[in-house]
Design an enzyme around this catalytic site. Sequence first.
Site, PDB file in Angstrom:
ATOM      1  CB  THR A 131      78.152  38.353  88.220  1.00 17.06           C
ATOM      2  OG1 THR A 131      79.294  38.763  87.463  1.00 17.06           O
ATOM      3  CG2 THR A 131      76.921  38.499  87.352  1.00 17.06           C
ATOM      4  CE1 TYR A 153      87.270  38.114  90.157  1.00 20.34           C
ATOM      5  CE2 TYR A 153      85.602  37.229  91.639  1.00 20.34           C
ATOM      6  CZ  TYR A 153      85.955  38.035  90.576  1.00 20.34           C
ATOM      7  OH  TYR A 153      84.980  38.753  89.929  1.00 20.34           O
ATOM      8  CE  LYS A 160      86.260  36.120  87.230  1.00 18.94           C
ATOM      9  NZ  LYS A 160      85.166  36.901  87.815  1.00 18.94           N
ATOM     10  CB  VAL A 181      84.978  33.672  84.813  1.00 22.68           C
ATOM     11  CG1 VAL A 181      83.925  33.588  85.922  1.00 22.68           C
ATOM     12  CG2 VAL A 181      86.047  32.609  85.036  1.00 22.68           C
TER      13      VAL A 181
END
Length: 312
Positions: free
Chosen positions: A49, A137, A165, A209
């Site tokens: 992001t 991630y 994540k 998240v």
Amino acid sequence: MKIKKKYHGTIVPLVTPINEKFQLDKEAINRMLENLKQFDASPFILGTTGESALLSNSLRLEYLETVSGIRSSEHKLYVGISSNSMRETIEFSKMCFDLGADAVVATLPFYYKLSENQIKEYFLQLADHVAGPMIIYNIPSTTHMSIPLDLLNELSYHEHIVGTKDSERSEERLKESLALWSDRPDFSHLLGWAAKSTYALINGSDGLVPSTGNLAPSIYQGMYQAIAEGAEEKAYQYQRQSDLLGDLYQTDRTLGESLWALKVLMQSVGLCEPYMMPPLQGLSAEEIDALKVSFRKLVKEEGIKLNIYNHV
């Protein structure tokens, strides 16, 4: 009773606020961090992001230094370290810990497709050299590779690997992940698939998240509180708000376009400007106006709690 692990809660993957000259907007960072603090959310900078793959090393370091200097000590700081160069990734991880990061977050490199053994060796080498807690991630939409769960579970016993994540949109993978790790006190499962937030928390995930947390972290604070009180129906009402907001800026847009649209909505509440790092670009003025009109209508209809910031 759910185990409260060290790495948990709402962890918001912050946008990278920049001005028309592609410089870091430090005043916007202050507002963004204040917005998170009011709703008990932790910052995660330099992730997907945050347009991290498009930022220069100097701007990444400037963002890290700025956040480190003003962030609340009440909440953990998570920092993305990934690049296609392992050496640069390791060196940046050391800067992160020197500047007070609580954990670093690493994806796979995204240029060459890796075998399962190469994935394993990459994360083992990285974890061996990273000087602190590391979260793996998994995001196939950008790396074009999915980290197998059995391999991730094997990696989870490395002393520096403290959580994952996961942004892969697979219900089967989510269920298997929760079965593996919900009761592991030393390893956290953090979900990056906002549409399954309430389901994941009810069934043992340790944290969320959500990119929508940039705009409305109140949604996820409310969701957590409802689940803690056993009010699952209320929690799913917050899920509905999350889904509607996410759909507003994501539906029928590429990932880059959706990040621009998120910044447009953040601009409408005074958080940051909608400038993107090239090659990402904004869309038309007509689309900006339509987005803002739809946003105001949605907030009013759903009663979504927002902070409004007025600045010059």
